[in-house]
Design a protein around this motif. Structure first.
Motif, short mmCIF file in Angstrom:
data_model
loop_
_atom_site.label_atom_id
_atom_site.label_comp_id
_atom_site.label_asym_id
_atom_site.label_seq_id
_atom_site.Cartn_x
_atom_site.Cartn_y
_atom_site.Cartn_z
N ILE A 61 0.85 -1.20 0.00
CA ILE A 61 0.00 0.00 0.00
C ILE A 61 0.88 1.24 0.00
CG2 ILE A 61 -1.74 1.30 1.29
CD1 ILE A 61 -2.74 -1.35 2.40
N GLU A 62 0.47 2.22 -0.78
CA GLU A 62 1.17 3.50 -0.83
C GLU A 62 0.12 4.62 -0.74
OE1 GLU A 62 4.30 5.94 -3.65
OE2 GLU A 62 3.42 4.07 -4.36
N VAL A 63 0.36 5.57 0.16
CA VAL A 63 -0.55 6.70 0.33
C VAL A 63 0.20 7.97 -0.04
CG1 VAL A 63 -1.95 8.01 1.96
CG2 VAL A 63 -1.82 5.54 2.16
N LYS A 64 -0.36 8.72 -0.98
CA LYS A 64 0.22 10.02 -1.37
C LYS A 64 -0.77 11.10 -0.95
CE LYS A 64 2.57 8.09 -5.35
NZ LYS A 64 2.60 8.00 -6.81
N LYS A 65 -0.47 11.69 0.21
CA LYS A 65 -1.40 12.66 0.79
C LYS A 65 -1.57 13.92 -0.07
CE LYS A 65 -2.75 14.61 5.15
NZ LYS A 65 -2.58 14.52 6.58
N PRO A 66 -0.49 14.53 -0.59
CA PRO A 66 -0.71 15.75 -1.40
C PRO A 66 -1.56 15.53 -2.65
CG PRO A 66 1.62 15.49 -0.87
CD PRO A 66 0.93 14.25 -0.42
N GLU A 67 -1.43 14.34 -3.25
CA GLU A 67 -2.21 14.04 -4.45
C GLU A 67 -3.57 13.42 -4.13
OE1 GLU A 67 1.06 12.56 -4.37
OE2 GLU A 67 1.95 14.30 -5.32
N ILE A 72 -2.70 0.35 -4.14
CA ILE A 72 -2.37 -0.98 -3.65
C ILE A 72 -1.92 -1.84 -4.82
CG2 ILE A 72 -4.77 -1.78 -3.82
CD1 ILE A 72 -4.14 -3.56 -1.33
N ASN A 73 -0.83 -2.56 -4.58
CA ASN A 73 -0.34 -3.53 -5.55
C ASN A 73 -0.92 -4.88 -5.14
OD1 ASN A 73 1.02 -5.30 -7.19
ND2 ASN A 73 2.97 -4.22 -7.01
N ARG A 74 -1.91 -5.34 -5.83
CA ARG A 74 -2.63 -6.55 -5.44
C ARG A 74 -1.75 -7.80 -5.49
NH1 ARG A 74 -7.24 -4.85 -3.42
NH2 ARG A 74 -8.35 -3.32 -4.62
N PHE A 75 -0.71 -7.78 -6.31
CA PHE A 75 0.16 -8.95 -6.39
C PHE A 75 1.12 -9.03 -5.21
CE2 PHE A 75 -1.28 -8.52 -10.73
CZ PHE A 75 -1.58 -9.82 -11.05
#
Length: 152
Positions: A61-67, A72-75
């Motif tokens: 999971i990666e969260v980019k708050k400004p954008e 999520i990379n399901r693999f």
């Protein structure tokens, strides 16, 4: 007759009984209670705090708050459910079942809806809170100076 057709009784029994299985397209699969599924998000409720990203063991999971973007990379996801447990707003959930198959490997990107009026209201509220805090500090400083002058 016992040696000639030893399975004839079973054949006749199966011929006149209901099938033991159900064909998939006609009846959806029922998953057991603790089946791990796939992670889904209610992006409208997300505050982009990043707790899910920090608690994810494989880093899927990666969260980019400004954008205002959640990825999520399901693999890479191992469906452990730590992100669901750590989410303070409970906007993540493990849905039983499997992801819909795709033709190619892709990363799931979810964009939070952007409302300029809401952003302007939040910024105005933040500025009002800062101004109120500054006024309170100035009033406290003035009261302290007045108390010091009264003692002199």
């Amino acid at each position: 007759m016992g040696q000639f057709m030893p399975f004839a009784g079973q054949v006749l029994k199966n011929l006149f009984s209901k099938p033991a299985t159900i064909q998939y397209p006609f009846a959806p699969k029922k998953y057991p209670e603790r089946t791990r599924g796939h992670v889904e998000i209610q992006i409208e409720d997300c505050i982009m705090c990043g707790m899910c990203m920090r608690s994810c063991p494989p880093g899927a999971i990666e969260v980019k708050k400004p954008e205002h973007q959640w990825t999520i990379n399901r693999f890479d996801c191992i469906q452990c459910g730590y992100c669901v447990e750590k989410c303070p707003k409970k906007c993540l959930s493990l849905v039983p079942g499997y992801q819909v198959p795709a033709g190619e490997k892709a990363v799931c990107v979810v964009q939070q809806p952007f409302d300029p009026e809401e952003e302007a209201r939040k910024e105005a509220a933040k500025q009002a809170a800062i101004k109120a805090a500054q006024e309170k500090a100035a009033a406290a400083k003035a009261a302290k100076e007045a108390a010091e002058q009264a003692q002199s």
